[in-house]
Every structure is written in C-alpha cells, then in structure tokens.
Scaffold this active site. Structure first.
Site, short mmCIF file in Angstrom:
data_model
loop_
_atom_site.label_atom_id
_atom_site.label_comp_id
_atom_site.label_asym_id
_atom_site.label_seq_id
_atom_site.Cartn_x
_atom_site.Cartn_y
_atom_site.Cartn_z
N SER A 98 1.14 4.72 -0.77
CA SER A 98 2.51 4.32 -0.44
C SER A 98 3.50 5.20 -1.19
O SER A 98 3.44 5.31 -2.41
CB SER A 98 2.69 2.86 -0.86
OG SER A 98 4.03 2.49 -0.78
N CYS B 221 4.46 -19.37 -11.77
CA CYS B 221 5.82 -19.83 -11.52
C CYS B 221 6.70 -18.70 -10.97
O CYS B 221 7.83 -18.95 -10.55
CB CYS B 221 6.43 -20.39 -12.79
SG CYS B 221 6.21 -19.31 -14.20
N THR C 237 1.09 -0.96 2.83
CA THR C 237 0.51 -2.20 3.35
C THR C 237 -0.03 -2.00 4.76
O THR C 237 -1.16 -2.37 5.07
CB THR C 237 1.59 -3.31 3.34
OG1 THR C 237 1.91 -3.61 1.97
CG2 THR C 237 1.10 -4.57 4.03
#
Lengths: 480, 480
Positions: free
Chosen positions: A205, A331, A70
């Site tokens: 990463s 959700c 990131t």
C-alpha cells in the site's frame, strides 16, 4: 506536535508530491486511448509499473496497481483461492495477519481457514506453518503430496501492530516445496526493502511508504494459478477493475524509489530511537509490558501496554500532550474487542500504545515523548484509583481476608470495562492468602486477554476461566 | 491541439486541483484515528460527503466513496443482488449500459440477466422496461406481484457512447411501483445535474466531472435491501473496503460543486456547438450516419459513423490533425468487436467517432474540427479504394452482371476486416440487377452490424444472414 503513527499513514513524501503534481498535468487522460494524451498517460503508467516492479523484485507484467493495499489483499486471496479451487479449499494464514487478509479468507465460498499461532513476540514458527499447510501422510496408500488440500498460504512480512518480522523467506521455501503459493502482505516492510524468498503473491500500500492514498499494488508471479473474482475488466490485466488512478500511481512509484534510496540510512537512525523507547518505557513507567520481538522487528515501530490504563484515555491525553499514536486496546476499536494481534500473542491489551516513527523523527522528539509519558500514565491511573505503587511479589497479607470459599474472593466487575476488571483484581490480590483464589466476574471481552496477561506480568497464577451466570468467571491464584 | 474526449476523462478542474493540494497537507491522516490529524481528516471527509450527497440529492449517510465509478457499479449490482436474493434472481438492464454494469451482472452467481433493447437513437422504452421487470399475471390464481422475481433493474441516466438521455424518472417510477430497486449509472450526467425520480441506487465517477481519478461514489437510498459482497471492512459503512483516498475525495466533492455552478451556462454554450457538428458533418462528409438522439441528449457529446472508413486509422489521422476523439469501431477495441452500444442501436459501427467537448471548448475549436474532418475521411477512403462518389439510389446497371444464382453475386471477404467487407459490397451492388442479390461472405464480427446498417443508409434491402462453410453469408437485395 509529534506524529508517531507512520504505520497507519504518513504525510506525502516531497518526491511524491512533486510527481503527483506533474502527473496531474501530464497523466490525466485514459491510458487505453490511442490519441497523444492517452499515449502519454500510457508511458507514465508503464514507467511507474517498471519502477514498482523493480522495487518489489518482480517482472512488470506480474504487477498491477489496485485502489488500496486492502483491495490488493482481497483480490490476492479470492483470485488464488478460485484459481486453485480444485487443489483444495484450505487457506492457511498467520493469526496476526492484517484484518484484510482474515476477512478476505472468511469471504471465500466454501473455504476452510486454518490460523497458525504465534509466540509471545508475535512470530510464527515455520514448522507450525508447514504442519498447517499439510505435509501429507507418509505411510503406505495414504501417502499424500505435501500441501495437498491447501489453496493458499498467507504470511505478512512484518506485523502492523507490533513490528515483528516474520520468517517469510523460510516459510516461502517450505511453501514452494509443498507446492502451495504464499501471499506476502508487505504493507509494513516494502519501504525498507524487497521481500526475500520464493513468494508467489505480494501486496502493499503506497500511503504506508509516503505515497498518496488510493494506490495499492499486487504482484502475482508467473506460474501462480490465479482467477480474478472481480467482474471482467480490461484494465490492469483483468486483475484490478476501474480507471487507473494514474497521477497517484506515478507518485507512489516515485516515492517508493525515493524512500528506498533513504531506507538504509533511516533504518540505522531510527533503530536506536526505538531501542531507547523499548528500554526506557519500562524504567520510567511501572507495570508496562513492551511487546513484539526485540531484534526481528521493523526499525521504526514499538508497542507497549500499560496496566490499569484506559487505552482511549491514554490516546486522548497523549494527543493533548502533542503526540499522535495508535492503540490496539479494545476501547479504541468500534467492536470493543482487543486487537486480534495482541490476543494471538497472549499479551496485555489494556493501555496499549503503538509508536511508529515517520522518517525524519529526531531524538529530541523521542525524548519529549519519554518525558511526557510517565506523567500521563500516572494521572490516568490516579483517576481510576489503580494501584499506584509496584507491589513486590511475595509481599501482602498472608492470612485471613474473605477468601476460603471454592472460588475464593469474588470480585464482581460485571458491566465494567477495560481496565477496571484488572484494577479491581490487582487491588484485592493482596487480600487473599498465598495459594488463595480470586475470581473476577466480567463481561468485558478484553478481560479474557488482560487477566492472564496481568498474571504473567505480576507473577501470579492464572487458573482459568469458566462460564458464570452472567459473563465469565476468571480465576487467579495468589503466588507470592 | 483539441481534446474532444471529455466523456472518457477530463483534465483536473482548477478548483479540484486547489482542493487536492490543500487536502494533501491537511487530510493525509487516517480519518478513523482519534488524534488531531485523524480528527482533521474526518472533518474533511464528512464535509466532502455532505457536499457530494447534496449534489446527488441523497442523505450523507446514504453515500459512500469508492475507488472508481466502475467499482461503485460493481458493488451496487452485487450488493443489491445479494440483498434481494430471496426476492428473485432476475437482473434487468438496458442493452446499452456501461460494460461495468453488464460484467457485474454476469458475475452475480445464479443470476439471470434480461437486457432491455433500445431504439435506433439508443433510448429504452419504459414499457419495455416494465415488461422485463415482470408486471405479473393479472388473471385469477396466477396473479403475481409486479416485479416478482426481479432483484434489480439498472438504467443509465445518459449513454456514454452516443449521449442519449434515458427516461430515468419514468422508469424509476415504474420500478418503485413494482417494488424493484433501480440502479442509475449517472457517470455521464452527474456534472450536469441531479438524477430525478425515485431511484434506489446511483453510481458516478469523479474524473468524468473534472475531479481526480480514484474516486467514485455510490448512493444507496434508505430502505434498499443491500448486502455488501466485499470482505468485511469498517470503512465507508462497510460498503467500500480500504483506506479512503481522502485528498482525492475532497477534490472530487469540490469540483462537483464547481462544475454544477457552471453547468447551466456551459450546457447552453455547448449545446449549439454539438448541434453544429450534428448538422454539418453529414453535409461535409458523404455517407455518414450521425447517431444518438437529437433532443434527448447530453449537451456536449455527439457520435457519428463514416462508411468505408477504418476506425483506428480515422482516430490516428484525426490525432495527427490535432484532435483527440474516441471510437466504438471494432478495430479500436482489443476484442475486435464493435461497441455493444452501437450494436444494440443497430447503427453503423465502422468509422465511428465520438466527440465529447470539455468545458470551455470554443466555437473556433469546433470549426477547425469541421474543416479538418472531410479531408481526413476522404484520404482514408481513397487509400482503401472505397466508392468515392455518392451513388444516387435508383441508378446503376439494371441488367446482366454475374447475378442470377440463388445467392446472386458472391463477394468473398473472408479474412478481411472492417470496413473492407462493406466497401466490397458497395462496389458491386450496382453490378446486379434491381431485385438481384449480393451475398457477402465475412468472418469479421463488425460485418453483422455494418452490412445491415449500410443497407439502411443506402436504401438497399437487407435479406438476412446464414451460416456459411467459413464465416457468415450476409445477403442483400438491390432495391434501386
């Protein structure tokens, strides 16, 4: 227990564990120091950089280690945007980039971000990329250089949610022709091989390839204008501030080398297991959409969505059945919006499951999953009162019903969350005549994606949406 | 071999190693995931956060983990400066803060940084801090709120180069009274105990307390206006983007707890060892300045500078003699400027040595160091032809010599680097009459600090500096 979320994180590779332990003993000192412990740390750091650069396909002095993938992406975007500020303020990114790229682009002062859309398999078209970069006017005095105004383009090598491979080499070529640097987020693919083509920046990463967390890498090829935006720091060529996480860096480099040595064989082994899931799931479970490209894909990753299923409940029940998977359903996110990747692809987001097989996954593990899945989905659908039988297209009550008004049958799903609006739509579609309308009122963000996706899957016509007094009215016309 | 650079990095504490290994097995998954491996990781992360918050003296929800102490400081400065942009653009920092704070302040767009000076021991005066924050006008209509215009103040708990403790609690009180948040860089002191006083932000680094590299911590107390400047990210309350380095975080928290349990006893043990070095070095080695405060200091750290010695050569020879130490001398930095800390203190920078004893250092280790040091320094001075005998003040040729012109005796040290200009000055000072001048021409940045410091040590009068045709002319008047 079967852990099927390798795309999120993988247990430490045995080679990484061994390297980490050795480096904790030998590489704890500051590699910038002149005494022997420091010199020893420096040797380990240099060797790790060489190994990583070799795997990436760049020069060691083009590669720095960052604290995460990131942060590598954040630095790449801000550093290139600043370095090329005078060239332009446009940032061109695919609509399915990792959120780290999208958020980094949003954070560039004064930048204008252009998103390049994808097809239903999640793949960009190189021509669309070229157009977004700006091929320039070709007429008379308006003639502009190709790529004028674009500071940076970004395209992932493979998508993290659906596994689709992007035409990176082709896009890199056209970026180079236009004089625009291309940033490749290679987080999902670097374990499988280097990224081809004349890319300018690459980020990845370590914990995606069986290395430890806490290590990302950023390659910036020579000739790329780059102005680090972090505060000044002497470490890592001024491109990644802070004390290097040396033991983890050593372990990351060692495991990258190790997984690469195993990559070809493992890809050949995992590919047909994923193939089996792609073929079997729609046969075993009704109303399922397998998403992502069937050939241009990662060897170990498959994603599908199940109509009429609550994604969080699906994860929970699969977890109880012994399977760890992830989901792009709304959700399961803290923002209650469906994955931007599924959204960009225009595919169903409810009941979404991503299966990413770690190295060593056996055929038996996959068989157990395929054996468990249908029952789990069926129970969840029963629980929600979802339509349990596949309604063949063209069957249904042809007449009467409460339809007829301008918006036909109105289903009020306000206040109800995914997958309820789609379930309620499916329950009543047979109640309107062929050609009749059903209007679903919903204030759930997922409905915007899932109602059109349902229409596509069930062969009904999606007419469109319009604002309603509360929420949004989604209009569907019964076809069959 | 004796490693005496604990302030730079320390080998992993045995407790940290054990915790790291356990967490590599139990905490490799993504703590944001809902399945059991994720939930297990979340439990470990929550427990580590609680333990760290307990050691810091804040609430768990006020503390986030960062990839390093440097990144924690960067975030603290940028986040507070942005959050309080409307209040003001002034950043008040001590002149001896870690470079991470100074560089972060430089990087804040539009900020005006005010440095608060220190005394010769490296300590700030709270009144100076209050003045810099802006205590406001108290007369008539010009009356301003105290602290108006200041976005952030920053003061370290203890200096990393000389070990001097700062009056943090007192400064925190006056910052609170002025309504200005105080950031405390506690990197050097957190192992020894919590930071007292009503500070608003605190940053630290695990590898300074025997934890692994790759972990910093940032506490932001409730009520502090804070706007993260990194791109949006859901992890760590949006204050530290990227996948958490969970195994290292677990190890960091475990080792902080462990070193704290041992801190009182270890401080009592190390304090007199440092005391011995502080007393013995000036007795064993001529022309040495021990710097830093003799009482307000860290228990394990002492710094001294040796006249007429090349810092890099000193480190190298001490390394060969089996001692790993660091230095703030200009020749040991890549920028060839002396440490900004020594500069702010106005003390000698040449031949600078920082000794920071790791836990467990024995009296025998210290004795061996004290036995080796005099010979190492003597050989280096011999090699450079430095004055080998202490010249008692007041002795020397009182008359004649080549002095007499406006600038007296001129020593051309252009192109020569520390410690040569000072050696050349020392060699000729006896050649001018008492009251006569010596002018040293030098283009070495260290001379600006070391010539006045030499005057202070040798009881000569430093007249001042002025630009010369090349370099700078430093003028000294012979006193004794």
């Amino acid at each position: 227990m079967s852990y099927f979320d390798a795309a999120s994180a993988a247990p430490l590779h045995p080679v990484a564990r061994q390297a980490l332990l050795a480096a904790l003993d030998e590489g704890w000192a500051d590699p910038a120091r002149l005494y022997r412990e420091g010199r020893q740390a420096r040797l380990l750091l240099d060797a790790a950089r060489e190994a990583a650069a070799d795997a990436v396909g760049c020069r060691p002095d083009e590669l720095v280690f960052t604290p995460s993938g990131t942060r590598a992406l954040h630095s790449a975007v801000s550093g290139t945007a600043a370095g090329r500020r005078r060239v332009g303020r446009r940032l061109v990114v695919s609509a399915v980039e990792h959120s780290a790229v999208l958020h980094a682009a949003e954070a560039v002062p004064g930048a204008e971000t252009v998103q390049v859309g994808v097809d239903r398999t999640g793949r960009v078209a190189p021509a669309d990329f070229a157009a977004a970069i700006g091929s320039g006017s070709t007429s008379g005095s308006d003639r502009q250089a190709p790529g004028a105004g674009t500071a940076l383009a970004a395209l992932q090598s493979a998508n993290h949610e659906v596994g689709t491979l992007q035409p990176v080499a082709e896009v890199a070529d056209l970026c180079r022709a236009a004089g625009v640097p291309l940033l490749v987020d290679a987080a999902q693919s670097l374990a499988w091989g280097p990224v081809e083509g004349p890319w300018s920046l690459l980020a990845a990463s370590a914990h995606k390839w069986g290395g430890p967390p806490g290590v990302g890498l950023l390659a910036v090829r020579k000739g790329t204008r780059y102005a680090p935006q972090e505060p000044a720091d002497e470490r890592e060529s001024g491109r990644s501030p802070g004390f290097q996480n040396l033991p983890a860096i050593v372990a990351a480099a060692a495991s990258l080398r190790a997984v690469r040595a195993e990559a070809a064989a493992e890809a050949i082994r995992l590919w047909p297991l994923v193939e089996r899931i792609r073929a079997a799931v729609p046969e075993l479970v009704p109303d399922v959409e397998v998403v992502g490209h069937d050939r241009h894909r990662l060897p170990h990753l498959v994603t599908f969505s199940c109509l009429y299923v609550d994604g969080e409940a699906l994860l929970t029940d699969l977890d109880q059945a012994g399977f760890s998977v992830s989901s792009g359903s709304s959700c399961t996110s803290s923002t209650l919006t469906p994955s931007h990747v599924l959204k960009a692809m225009g595919v169903l987001s409810e009941g979404n499951v991503r299966v990413s097989l770690p190295a060593g996954t056996s055929a038996q593990d996959v068989d157990r999953f395929l054996a468990a899945l249908p029952g789990v989905v069926e129970r969840l659908r029963d629980h929600l009162g979802a339509p349990t039988t596949v309604r063949p297209a063209g069957v249904g009550t042809d007449a009467s019903g409460p339809a007829g008004s301008g918006e036909g049958l109105v289903v009020d799903s306000l206040g109800k969350r995914c997958p309820i609006p789609v379930i309620e739509l499916a329950k009543v579609i047979g109640d309107v005549p062929v050609g009749g309308l059903v209007t679903v009122l919903s204030d759930d963000e997922a409905a915007r994606l899932d109602i059109p996706a349902w229409c596509e899957m069930r062969d009904q016509e999606y007419v469109g949406e319009r604002p309603a007094e509360r929420g949004v009215a989604y209009v569907v016309r019964r076809r069959g």
